[in-house]
Design an enzyme around this catalytic site. Sequence first.
Site, PDB file in Angstrom:
ATOM      1  N   TYR A 155      -0.109  -7.137  17.550  1.00 33.01           N
ATOM      2  CA  TYR A 155      -0.251  -6.634  16.177  1.00 33.01           C
ATOM      3  C   TYR A 155      -1.916  -5.623  16.878  1.00 33.01           C
ATOM      4  O   TYR A 155      -2.457  -4.259  15.572  1.00 33.01           O
ATOM      5  CB  TYR A 155      -1.084  -7.118  14.479  1.00 33.01           C
ATOM      6  N   THR A 170      -1.750  -7.242  -0.216  1.00 34.49           N
ATOM      7  CA  THR A 170      -0.095  -6.367  -0.767  1.00 34.49           C
ATOM      8  C   THR A 170       0.821  -7.767  -0.388  1.00 34.49           C
ATOM      9  O   THR A 170       0.286  -8.874  -0.201  1.00 34.49           O
ATOM     10  CB  THR A 170       0.411  -5.638   0.148  1.00 34.49           C
ATOM     11  N   LYS A 181      -2.717  -1.426  16.718  1.00 36.73           N
ATOM     12  CA  LYS A 181      -3.301  -1.275  15.570  1.00 36.73           C
ATOM     13  C   LYS A 181      -4.414   0.008  16.719  1.00 36.73           C
ATOM     14  O   LYS A 181      -5.112   0.251  16.112  1.00 36.73           O
ATOM     15  CB  LYS A 181      -3.763  -1.995  14.687  1.00 36.73           C
ATOM     16  N   ASP A 230      14.237   3.551   9.894  1.00 35.38           N
ATOM     17  CA  ASP A 230      13.435   2.585  10.780  1.00 35.38           C
ATOM     18  C   ASP A 230      12.336   3.096  11.150  1.00 35.38           C
ATOM     19  O   ASP A 230      13.413   4.235  12.229  1.00 35.38           O
ATOM     20  CB  ASP A 230      14.415   1.878  11.399  1.00 35.38           C
ATOM     21  N   VAL A 231      11.526   3.254  11.166  1.00 33.79           N
ATOM     22  CA  VAL A 231      10.633   4.213  11.984  1.00 33.79           C
ATOM     23  C   VAL A 231      10.835   3.992  13.546  1.00 33.79           C
ATOM     24  O   VAL A 231      10.235   4.806  14.180  1.00 33.79           O
ATOM     25  CB  VAL A 231       8.543   4.033  11.651  1.00 33.79           C
ATOM     26  N   MET A 275       0.675  -1.498   0.579  1.00 36.12           N
ATOM     27  CA  MET A 275      -0.199  -0.519   0.128  1.00 36.12           C
ATOM     28  C   MET A 275       1.000   1.412   0.315  1.00 36.12           C
ATOM     29  O   MET A 275       0.441   2.760  -0.719  1.00 36.12           O
ATOM     30  CB  MET A 275      -1.119  -0.076   1.456  1.00 36.12           C
ATOM     31  N   ASP A 282      12.205   3.656   3.937  1.00 40.38           N
ATOM     32  CA  ASP A 282      11.531   2.189   4.567  1.00 40.38           C
ATOM     33  C   ASP A 282      12.899   1.063   4.840  1.00 40.38           C
ATOM     34  O   ASP A 282      13.760   2.549   4.474  1.00 40.38           O
ATOM     35  CB  ASP A 282      11.221   1.166   2.682  1.00 40.38           C
ATOM     36  N   ASN A 315       3.106   4.967   7.585  1.00 38.29           N
ATOM     37  CA  ASN A 315       2.178   3.758   6.837  1.00 38.29           C
ATOM     38  C   ASN A 315       3.110   2.283   6.768  1.00 38.29           C
ATOM     39  O   ASN A 315       2.053   0.824   7.365  1.00 38.29           O
ATOM     40  CB  ASN A 315       1.786   3.348   4.536  1.00 38.29           C
TER      41      ASN A 315
HETATM   42  N1  LIG Z   1      -2.168  -6.464   3.732  1.00 33.83           N
HETATM   43  C1  LIG Z   1      -3.104  -6.185   4.981  1.00 33.83           C
HETATM   44  O1  LIG Z   1      -4.103  -6.723   4.413  1.00 33.83           O
HETATM   45  C2  LIG Z   1      -3.636  -4.812   5.755  1.00 33.83           C
HETATM   46  C3  LIG Z   1      -4.981  -4.536   6.828  1.00 33.83           C
HETATM   47  C4  LIG Z   1      -4.872  -3.941   7.271  1.00 33.83           C
HETATM   48  C5  LIG Z   1      -4.049  -3.221   7.815  1.00 33.83           C
HETATM   49  N2  LIG Z   1      -2.852  -3.510   6.987  1.00 33.83           N
HETATM   50  C6  LIG Z   1      -1.619  -1.812   6.853  1.00 33.83           C
HETATM   51  O2  LIG Z   1      -0.912  -1.535   5.758  1.00 33.83           O
HETATM   52  C7  LIG Z   1       0.476  -1.332   5.811  1.00 33.83           C
HETATM   53  C8  LIG Z   1       0.822  -1.272   4.824  1.00 33.83           C
HETATM   54  O3  LIG Z   1       0.973  -2.696   5.315  1.00 33.83           O
HETATM   55  P1  LIG Z   1       0.884  -3.544   3.807  1.00 33.83           P
HETATM   56  O4  LIG Z   1       0.290  -4.795   3.759  1.00 33.83           O
HETATM   57  O5  LIG Z   1       1.572  -3.408   2.645  1.00 33.83           O
HETATM   58  O6  LIG Z   1       2.571  -4.074   4.109  1.00 33.83           O
HETATM   59  P2  LIG Z   1       3.698  -4.536   3.671  1.00 33.83           P
HETATM   60  O7  LIG Z   1       4.658  -5.698   4.327  1.00 33.83           O
HETATM   61  O8  LIG Z   1       3.184  -4.838   1.767  1.00 33.83           O
HETATM   62  O9  LIG Z   1       4.889  -3.136   3.224  1.00 33.83           O
HETATM   63  C9  LIG Z   1       4.914  -2.457   4.299  1.00 33.83           C
HETATM   64  C10 LIG Z   1       6.722  -1.712   4.197  1.00 33.83           C
HETATM   65  O10 LIG Z   1       6.816  -1.454   5.185  1.00 33.83           O
HETATM   66  C11 LIG Z   1       8.116  -1.948   5.543  1.00 33.83           C
HETATM   67  N3  LIG Z   1       8.803  -1.881   7.092  1.00 33.83           N
HETATM   68  C12 LIG Z   1       8.383  -2.604   7.511  1.00 33.83           C
HETATM   69  N4  LIG Z   1       8.793  -2.368   9.322  1.00 33.83           N
HETATM   70  C13 LIG Z   1       9.247  -1.506   8.492  1.00 33.83           C
HETATM   71  C14 LIG Z   1      10.239  -0.086   9.678  1.00 33.83           C
HETATM   72  N5  LIG Z   1      10.275  -0.101  11.627  1.00 33.83           N
HETATM   73  N6  LIG Z   1      10.542   0.852   9.221  1.00 33.83           N
HETATM   74  C15 LIG Z   1       9.940   1.421   8.006  1.00 33.83           C
HETATM   75  N7  LIG Z   1       9.462   0.631   6.864  1.00 33.83           N
HETATM   76  C16 LIG Z   1       9.141  -0.940   7.234  1.00 33.83           C
HETATM   77  C17 LIG Z   1       8.376  -2.535   4.424  1.00 33.83           C
HETATM   78  O11 LIG Z   1       9.525  -2.599   4.366  1.00 33.83           O
HETATM   79  C18 LIG Z   1       7.909  -2.971   3.629  1.00 33.83           C
HETATM   80  O12 LIG Z   1       8.039  -2.244   2.240  1.00 33.83           O
HETATM   81  C19 LIG Z   1       0.457  -1.122   7.634  1.00 33.83           C
HETATM   82  O13 LIG Z   1       0.533  -0.781   8.847  1.00 33.83           O
HETATM   83  C20 LIG Z   1      -0.114  -2.935   7.956  1.00 33.83           C
HETATM   84  O14 LIG Z   1      -0.560  -3.288   9.881  1.00 33.83           O
HETATM   85  C21 LIG Z   1      -2.427  -3.815   5.592  1.00 33.83           C
END
Ligand SMILES: NC(=O)c1ccc[n+]([C@@H]2O[C@H](COP(=O)([O-])OP(=O)(O)OC[C@H]3O[C@@H](n4cnc5c(N)ncnc54)[C@H](O)[C@@H]3O)[C@@H](O)[C@H]2O)c1
Length: 252
Positions: free
Chosen positions: A159, A194, A163, A64-65, A22, A41, A91
């Site tokens: 988690y 994703t 959240k 690293d956030v 996302m 990232d 994000n």
């Molecule tokens: N995919 C889903 O169905 C879903 C559902 C609900 C919420 N979310 C939330 O949406 C957000 C994005 O999720 P996604 O599915 O795109 O995930 P993803 O794993 O595809 O991408 C997440 C990105 O965050 C980066 N990341 C991880 N740890 C990090 C850190 N410490 N510092 C900086 N970057 C870091 C990763 O390298 C990756 O590029 C997340 O917060 C996730 O919890 C996702």
Amino acid sequence: MARALDRLVGKTAIITGAAQGMGEAHARAFAAEGARVILTDVNGDGVRRLADELGENALGLSHDVGDPAGWDAVMVQAHDRFGPVNVLVNNAGIIGPVKGILDFSAEEFTEVFKVNELGVFLGMKAVLPDMIAAGGGSIVNISSIAGMLGTRASSNAAYCSTKFAVRGMSKLIAAQWGHAGIRVNSVHPGYILTPMMIAATDEEGGGAKEVIPLGRLAKPDEVTRVVLFLASDESSFVSGAEHVVDGAMIAG
Ligand SMILES: NC(=O)c1ccc[n+]([C@@H]2O[C@H](COP(=O)([O-])OP(=O)(O)OC[C@H]3O[C@@H](n4cnc5c(N)ncnc54)[C@H](O)[C@@H]3O)[C@@H](O)[C@H]2O)c1
């Protein structure tokens, strides 16, 4: 994604976790809508590649956030390149192992906490001075449906609690800083296709679609459209609110 309409011209936005999923979709749409974007990232090569592709209005940074010093470095580089920041999309997030509390270690909990909750806190702290000085800004914090209810089959205590915390912090900061023109909202995606979700299921979302009234998982840009709205001035009176994007999964 719909045709770009210059909805983010004049905005300088930080998007964390932008190398894939996302975050990447948000980055592409924000750039297309005219924003200057700082893409961060832990996968620094990934965001640098994406920034190169998006052109001179994009900057990719290793970050690293969960690291306070990392946020200082991001702000210095953002200021050097583009000036003050007026949009933040927190994000970046991780799930951690999907297992019960009896098997979940304190170390595993702390790792998820650092990214999902501390990272959001640090991000808001980092950008607020710019937004206060400018008299406004928009912060979009990505939570989850796991921040709305206990999604017991696909989550874990870390988690879910982080959240929920993102949702709570978003409301608090919206209430405390609304007088300064700063808006803060949380977004609660359901099941989105994703790399994070495909790793846990498959390209179709496995059996997950059975529990979604719309009968399918979403594409990342279906969440992006909500994030884009919240980042833009089109949402000028929307703050302190939860925005669920889940195909009615938690509705009934
Ligand atoms: N995919 C889903 O169905 C879903 C559902 C609900 C919420 N979310 C939330 O949406 C957000 C994005 O999720 P996604 O599915 O795109 O995930 P993803 O794993 O595809 O991408 C997440 C990105 O965050 C980066 N990341 C991880 N740890 C990090 C850190 N410490 N510092 C900086 N970057 C870091 C990763 O390298 C990756 O590029 C997340 O917060 C996730 O919890 C996702």
